[in-house]
Design a protein around this motif. Structure first.
Motif, PDB file in Angstrom:
ATOM      1  N   VAL A  20      -5.471   4.928 -17.616  1.00 29.32           N
ATOM      2  CA  VAL A  20      -5.941   3.544 -17.591  1.00 29.32           C
ATOM      3  C   VAL A  20      -7.075   3.372 -16.587  1.00 29.32           C
ATOM      4  N   ILE A  21      -6.910   3.875 -15.375  1.00 31.94           N
ATOM      5  CA  ILE A  21      -7.966   3.817 -14.351  1.00 31.94           C
ATOM      6  C   ILE A  21      -7.996   5.152 -13.614  1.00 31.94           C
ATOM      7  N   ARG A  22      -9.159   5.798 -13.597  1.00 28.50           N
ATOM      8  CA  ARG A  22      -9.324   7.029 -12.835  1.00 28.50           C
ATOM      9  C   ARG A  22     -10.257   6.779 -11.649  1.00 28.50           C
ATOM     10  N   ILE A  23     -10.121   7.602 -10.622  1.00 29.44           N
ATOM     11  CA  ILE A  23     -10.960   7.419  -9.441  1.00 29.44           C
ATOM     12  C   ILE A  23     -12.429   7.631  -9.791  1.00 29.44           C
ATOM     13  N   ALA A  35      -0.028  12.731 -13.294  1.00 31.13           N
ATOM     14  CA  ALA A  35       0.019  11.952 -12.057  1.00 31.13           C
ATOM     15  C   ALA A  35      -0.743  12.650 -10.934  1.00 31.13           C
ATOM     16  N   THR A  36      -1.925  13.185 -11.261  1.00 28.71           N
ATOM     17  CA  THR A  36      -2.741  13.829 -10.245  1.00 28.71           C
ATOM     18  C   THR A  36      -3.443  12.770  -9.393  1.00 28.71           C
ATOM     19  N   LYS A  37      -4.104  13.206  -8.344  1.00 28.58           N
ATOM     20  CA  LYS A  37      -4.825  12.272  -7.473  1.00 28.58           C
ATOM     21  C   LYS A  37      -6.078  11.722  -8.125  1.00 28.58           C
ATOM     22  N   GLU A  38      -6.422  12.218  -9.306  1.00 28.60           N
ATOM     23  CA  GLU A  38      -7.511  11.630 -10.088  1.00 28.60           C
ATOM     24  C   GLU A  38      -7.148  10.240 -10.578  1.00 28.60           C
ATOM     25  N   SER A  39      -5.873  10.038 -10.911  1.00 25.17           N
ATOM     26  CA  SER A  39      -5.429   8.788 -11.528  1.00 25.17           C
ATOM     27  C   SER A  39      -5.120   7.730 -10.488  1.00 25.17           C
ATOM     28  N   LEU A  83       0.838  -1.196   0.000  1.00 25.74           N
ATOM     29  CA  LEU A  83       0.000   0.000   0.000  1.00 25.74           C
ATOM     30  C   LEU A  83       0.875   1.249   0.000  1.00 25.74           C
ATOM     31  N   PRO A  84       0.380   2.353  -0.529  1.00 31.17           N
ATOM     32  CA  PRO A  84       1.146   3.597  -0.435  1.00 31.17           C
ATOM     33  C   PRO A  84       1.513   3.949   1.004  1.00 31.17           C
ATOM     34  N   SER A  85       0.643   3.612   1.949  1.00 31.87           N
ATOM     35  CA  SER A  85       0.932   3.907   3.350  1.00 31.87           C
ATOM     36  C   SER A  85       2.127   3.114   3.870  1.00 31.87           C
ATOM     37  N   GLN A  86       2.415   1.979   3.229  1.00 28.40           N
ATOM     38  CA  GLN A  86       3.561   1.162   3.640  1.00 28.40           C
ATOM     39  C   GLN A  86       4.859   1.665   3.025  1.00 28.40           C
ATOM     40  N   THR A  87       4.760   2.191   1.811  1.00 27.59           N
ATOM     41  CA  THR A  87       5.965   2.646   1.110  1.00 27.59           C
ATOM     42  C   THR A  87       6.238   4.118   1.328  1.00 27.59           C
ATOM     43  N   GLY A  88       5.205   4.863   1.722  1.00 29.39           N
ATOM     44  CA  GLY A  88       5.362   6.310   1.868  1.00 29.39           C
ATOM     45  C   GLY A  88       5.316   7.037   0.543  1.00 29.39           C
ATOM     46  N   VAL A  89       5.019   6.316  -0.540  1.00 24.40           N
ATOM     47  CA  VAL A  89       5.010   6.902  -1.880  1.00 24.40           C
ATOM     48  C   VAL A  89       3.730   6.483  -2.596  1.00 24.40           C
ATOM     49  N   SER A  90       3.057   7.434  -3.211  1.00 29.88           N
ATOM     50  CA  SER A  90       1.918   7.131  -4.062  1.00 29.88           C
ATOM     51  C   SER A  90       2.127   7.821  -5.394  1.00 29.88           C
ATOM     52  N   ASN A 118      -8.891   8.666   0.597  1.00 30.92           N
ATOM     53  CA  ASN A 118      -9.024  10.011   0.031  1.00 30.92           C
ATOM     54  C   ASN A 118      -7.794  10.878   0.253  1.00 30.92           C
ATOM     55  N   LYS A 119      -6.749  10.282   0.768  1.00 24.73           N
ATOM     56  CA  LYS A 119      -5.469  10.989   0.829  1.00 24.73           C
ATOM     57  C   LYS A 119      -4.761  10.907  -0.522  1.00 24.73           C
ATOM     58  N   ASN A 120      -4.885   9.753  -1.179  1.00 28.00           N
ATOM     59  CA  ASN A 120      -4.161   9.531  -2.430  1.00 28.00           C
ATOM     60  C   ASN A 120      -5.036   9.613  -3.676  1.00 28.00           C
TER      61      ASN A 120
END
Length: 455
Positions: free
Chosen positions: A345-348, A265-269, A200-207, A245-247
């Motif tokens: 490819v996939i948007r929120i 690379a916005t939070k939409e994607s 998860l992004p929370s595990q890596t610190g990167v999204s 909703n953070k990422n």
């Protein structure tokens, strides 16, 4: 397979460091095989970059595969005269259509690259390559292979499943075709494998949406279950992504996820493919008009122009189209110069509409309406009525998807999966809902790959 041979090798330069931002910004080099290159952490990361590059190639998400999703629909028109394109619009596709072969080869090339990473990375003994990092690399490859088979299944249905690296053209010739149901089972198997390995992004610190993470796998699972009419799982996995909703956040207004040019690379994607000045996207040239240095091979249909410019239907999504001084309408999702536009490819937004549809099917009409209204609010539209019934809500969601993803590869596949292609497009022959398998592939398979019915 003749056209498949050229895809059997990976051929990318080693990079000095692994960077999300410049993950794909490498120059290719020919004649370096996967067997030679995947020997340590650096070469494994180079090979993985190669898989992403194949996924973003012009024959796949870089351009051509996307046309399979919108040309047979009603949003996009072809402005040229080539019969090879017109076949998709008129739903009279010949098995010898060259674009069929190009996309087929592009997808299997991507699968073969993923197979090499999956097969070779777990056994590497490089002390600098941690188990966590190896799992991440293999998980990304599993996800990309899942997406590839998902696209094969929904486009052709009955295809060959290859799960080991193809070293020469004859390796795939003796593989029997699998049913669409079997291919979809492989998709789920790969997604489960990816889910178990990715972080998860929370595990890596990167999204960063140009790299696959655990939530990317959840998002594709939501789409997969939607196609399977497994409404409960579709709702559950969509919720797992939406809840972060953070990422992942809908960008406002609608155009904010693709405009201005710095909007990448916005939070939409949830997942997008990146391009650079040394690795250009194939989209822009086909969409922009000659006045902007393009060819405008694809253009918004008259029907879409009417819908998207209606303030009660398109809302602020009218930013998707523009008009030249000569009055020529064109799509404006891909516009950057040089052509570094991402492939979305996939948007929120898709996850909200997946959940809305799943909830409507589960008789959770109020919750489905709320999800739909979130998308409508972002578009600057009034909410649908609180008294809307299930059939009307499902139709509203269908119509919302048409405009929300107007220039993305959803419309044809949406109408096929909902069995609405007959009513909406007057394509009543269900045999046409799958494309013909490329004639060359059938001929070279020695009877192991059967042509789809009706072709």
């Amino acid at each position: 397979m003749k056209t498949y041979r050229k895809y059997i090798s990976l051929f990318f330069l080693s990079l000095t460091a692994l960077s999300c931002k410049k993950f794909l910004d490498v120059e290719p080099r020919d004649s370096v095989s996967d067997e030679q290159t995947i020997i340590d952490k650096t070469s494994a990361n180079t090979a993985l970059r190669g898989v992403y590059r194949r996924l973003g190639n012009d024959n796949y998400y870089g351009s051509l595969f996307q046309t399979f999703g919108y040309l047979p629909g009603d949003n996009v028109q072809w402005t040229g005269s080539q019969s090879i394109i017109q076949q998709f619009i008129t739903h009279k596709i010949n098995a010898d259509n060259g674009n069929l072969q190009s996309v087929w080869s592009g997808i299997y090339s991507t699968i073969n690259g993923a197979n090499n990473v999956i097969a070779k990375v777990p056994g590497l003994t490089d002390p600098t390559f941690s188990v966590t990092d190896k799992n991440q690399a293999v998980g990304e490859a599993y996800f990309i292979r899942a997406l590839s088979y998902f696209d094969l299944a929904r486009t052709w249905g009955n295809v060959q499943i290859t799960l080991t690296p193809t070293l020469n053209a004859s390796d795939k010739l003796e593989v029997n075709g699998s049913t669409q149901a079997e291919v979809y089972r492989q998709v789920l198997s790969d997604l489960n494998a990816a889910d178990s390995l990715l972080q998860l992004p929370s595990q890596t610190g990167v999204s960063n949406p140009v790299r696959v993470n655990k939530q990317t796998a959840w998002a594709l699972k939501a789409r997969f279950y939607l196609y399977q009419s497994n409404w409960a799982e579709a709702e559950a996995y969509a919720t797992k992504v939406i809840s972060d909703n953070k990422n992942y956040v809908l960008q406002k207004p609608y155009s904010a996820f693709f405009f201005p040019a710095s909007a990448v690379a916005t939070k939409e994607s949830v997942f997008e493919l990146s391009y650079s000045a040394t690795y250009l996207s194939g989209h822009r040239n086909s969409w922009q008009p000659p006045a902007n240095g393009g060819t405008r091979q694809w253009a918004p249909s008259d029907a879409l122009i009417t819908l998207i410019n209606d303030p009660k239907i398109g809302g602020n999504r009218s930013a998707l189209v523009a008009k030249t001084s000569a009055g020529l309408w064109y799509g404006n999702l891909y516009y950057r110069s040089p052509a570094t536009d991402p492939a979305y490819v996939i948007r929120i937004a898709e996850l909200y509409l997946i959940r809305a549809e799943a909830r409507a099917q589960l008789e959770k009409t109020d919750l489905g309406r709320i999800d739909l209204n979130i998308i409508r609010d972002r578009a600057g539209l009034d909410p649908v009525s609180e008294t809307i019934d299930k059939p009307s809500l499902l139709l509203a969601i269908e119509n919302e998807r048409r405009v929300e993803f107007a220039l993305e590869p959803h419309r044809w596949f949406d109408l096929v999966r909902t069995k609405r292609a007959g009513a909406v497009l007057n394509v009543t022959n269900s045999q046409l809902y799958l494309f013909p398998i490329p004639a060359n592939e059938v001929a070279l398979s020695n009877g192991h790959l059967k042509q789809n019915d009706g072709y």
